[in-house]
Design an enzyme around this catalytic site. Sequence first.
Site, short mmCIF file in Angstrom:
data_model
loop_
_atom_site.label_atom_id
_atom_site.label_comp_id
_atom_site.label_asym_id
_atom_site.label_seq_id
_atom_site.Cartn_x
_atom_site.Cartn_y
_atom_site.Cartn_z
N ASP A 1 -1.81 -5.44 11.15
CA ASP A 1 -2.82 -5.52 9.92
C ASP A 1 -2.39 -6.81 8.96
OD1 ASP A 1 -4.78 -4.32 7.95
OD2 ASP A 1 -3.08 -4.85 6.86
N TYR B 1 -1.42 -12.96 3.10
CA TYR B 1 -0.23 -12.96 3.73
C TYR B 1 0.53 -14.12 4.14
CZ TYR B 1 -1.53 -7.71 3.52
OH TYR B 1 -2.08 -6.75 3.16
N LYS C 1 -8.08 -10.48 6.40
CA LYS C 1 -8.91 -10.05 4.96
C LYS C 1 -9.08 -11.19 4.57
CE LYS C 1 -5.76 -5.82 4.70
NZ LYS C 1 -4.75 -6.34 5.17
N HIS D 1 -10.85 -8.13 0.93
CA HIS D 1 -9.48 -7.48 0.63
C HIS D 1 -9.52 -6.54 -0.54
CE1 HIS D 1 -4.98 -8.56 0.92
NE2 HIS D 1 -5.09 -7.56 0.31
N1 LIG Z 1 -5.46 -3.78 1.58
C1 LIG Z 1 -4.53 -3.84 0.85
O1 LIG Z 1 -4.74 -4.18 -0.60
C2 LIG Z 1 -3.24 -3.35 0.97
C3 LIG Z 1 -2.81 -3.20 2.26
N2 LIG Z 1 -1.64 -2.84 2.58
C4 LIG Z 1 -1.23 -2.57 3.96
O2 LIG Z 1 -0.39 -1.69 4.29
C5 LIG Z 1 0.75 -2.12 4.70
C6 LIG Z 1 1.93 -1.19 4.25
O3 LIG Z 1 1.94 -1.21 2.84
P1 LIG Z 1 3.26 -0.63 2.15
O4 LIG Z 1 2.96 -0.61 0.51
O5 LIG Z 1 4.19 -1.97 2.39
O6 LIG Z 1 3.92 0.58 2.66
P2 LIG Z 1 4.88 1.65 2.40
O7 LIG Z 1 4.31 2.63 1.53
O8 LIG Z 1 5.48 2.26 3.67
O9 LIG Z 1 6.07 0.82 1.64
C7 LIG Z 1 6.92 0.13 2.06
C8 LIG Z 1 8.22 0.16 1.35
O10 LIG Z 1 8.88 1.05 1.60
C9 LIG Z 1 10.06 0.91 1.87
N3 LIG Z 1 10.80 1.63 2.87
C10 LIG Z 1 10.13 2.11 4.01
N4 LIG Z 1 10.79 2.98 4.81
C11 LIG Z 1 12.06 3.15 4.08
C12 LIG Z 1 13.01 3.61 4.21
N5 LIG Z 1 13.35 4.43 5.33
N6 LIG Z 1 14.17 3.63 3.34
C13 LIG Z 1 14.14 3.00 2.33
N7 LIG Z 1 12.93 2.18 2.12
C14 LIG Z 1 11.96 2.26 2.71
C15 LIG Z 1 10.16 -0.50 2.55
O11 LIG Z 1 11.32 -1.21 2.01
P3 LIG Z 1 11.76 -2.54 2.58
O12 LIG Z 1 11.04 -3.40 1.63
O13 LIG Z 1 13.30 -2.68 2.79
O14 LIG Z 1 11.24 -2.72 4.09
C16 LIG Z 1 8.86 -1.25 1.46
O15 LIG Z 1 9.64 -1.69 0.16
C17 LIG Z 1 0.93 -3.58 4.24
O16 LIG Z 1 1.96 -4.32 4.89
C18 LIG Z 1 -0.41 -3.95 4.36
O17 LIG Z 1 -0.74 -4.38 5.78
C19 LIG Z 1 -0.81 -2.35 1.63
C20 LIG Z 1 -1.14 -2.57 0.37
C21 LIG Z 1 -2.34 -3.23 0.06
O1 LIG Z 2 -2.43 -6.64 0.69
C1 LIG Z 2 -1.74 -6.14 -0.05
N1 LIG Z 2 -1.58 -6.30 -1.43
C2 LIG Z 2 -0.43 -5.71 -2.07
C3 LIG Z 2 0.09 -5.48 -3.28
C4 LIG Z 2 1.21 -5.02 -3.45
C5 LIG Z 2 1.94 -4.47 -2.20
C6 LIG Z 2 1.41 -4.59 -0.90
C7 LIG Z 2 0.11 -5.43 -0.73
C8 LIG Z 2 -0.56 -5.75 0.48
O2 LIG Z 2 -0.28 -5.50 1.50
#
Ligand SMILES: NC(=O)C1=CN([C@@H]2O[C@H](COP(=O)(O)OP(=O)(O)OC[C@H]3O[C@@H](n4cnc5c(N)ncnc54)[C@H](OP(=O)(O)O)[C@@H]3O)[C@@H](O)[C@H]2O)C=CC1
Ligand SMILES: O=C1Nc2ccccc2C1=O
Length: 259
Positions: free
Chosen positions: A46, A51, A81, A115
Amino acid sequence: MAPAQSFLLNTGRRIPTVGLGVYKTPADQCVSLVREALNVGYRHIDSAALYYNEEEVCEGISQWLAEDPSRKREDIFYTTKIGDLFHGYEKTKNAIRGSLEKARKIGYIDLILIHSPQSDGERRHGSWKVLEEAYEAGTVKNIGVSNYGIKHLKELLAYPDLKVRPAINQFELHPWLQRPELVGFCREHDIAVEAYSPLARGQKVADPVVVKIDRHQGPAGPEPRRVRLRPGPRGPRDSQRPRGKLYQRLGPNNVSFGL
Ligand SMILES: NC(=O)C1=CN([C@@H]2O[C@H](COP(=O)(O)OP(=O)(O)OC[C@H]3O[C@@H](n4cnc5c(N)ncnc54)[C@H](OP(=O)(O)O)[C@@H]3O)[C@@H](O)[C@H]2O)C=CC1
Ligand SMILES: O=C1Nc2ccccc2C1=O
């Protein structure tokens, strides 16, 4: 390795249930990240124009496919997106052209999402028309939206010239934010719910319930990854992006693909 679980979309195509999100994954790490992710069992990546790593993600997919002739493009699912600044017919047309150019080595895009709804009704409508054109041209196999609320979905479904309904709405959804009305609306209209931020953007990794459930699942210790990656009944679910701790984080996820 067992085939990745998948979820049927309203287009008749399937999306692998667990995806690897690459938000904030630096472009120069993406080729190796994606190759390693595919090696450990991920089949769904994704990305987004926002990004700044679309080209590198596609390069990683392309290299992985080229390594072994038995690997098939149709077994991989690549999402990108359209950014908020590119809403409206002309701007979205250019944005899709750009994303397709970055995806040239893999031939087509499996899913393009708007997005977020952040512009206005007229521009959202123009963008949707372009997505429909790309879908009809076959360069994009599924089209959908992200962060749309019920109001935005109703607006879209009421377009007088609507030709293609969204296959997916991707939004934040996890045990601490369950959004039953939005999930119900999507189900009622056969729009798959794709959940992101399964651990509330990392704020819940140390939640005692998450840690406890994970410890019950096996001897691997307090790594809560398997908990968050278990595919739910609602549809596809995005995983976290692994950033710097790439390989340590990708490994444990592997055990979840067969759940
Ligand atoms: N369409 C949209 O608007 C959005 C899409 N997304 C999609 O979803 C994906 C995932 O979203 P995201 O919010 O990153 O998901 P998560 O809820 O999994 O959060 C990830 C965060 O959790 C931390 N983390 C995960 N596992 C652990 C662990 N075992 N111990 C400590 N910290 C941990 C990571 O740390 P670390 O930084 O150390 O890796 C990171 O900061 C994105 O990459 C994107 O593709 C997300 C948000 C918005
Ligand atoms: O698309 C994204 N927008 C965001 C904003 C905050 C954290 C993660 C994301 C995404 O992956």
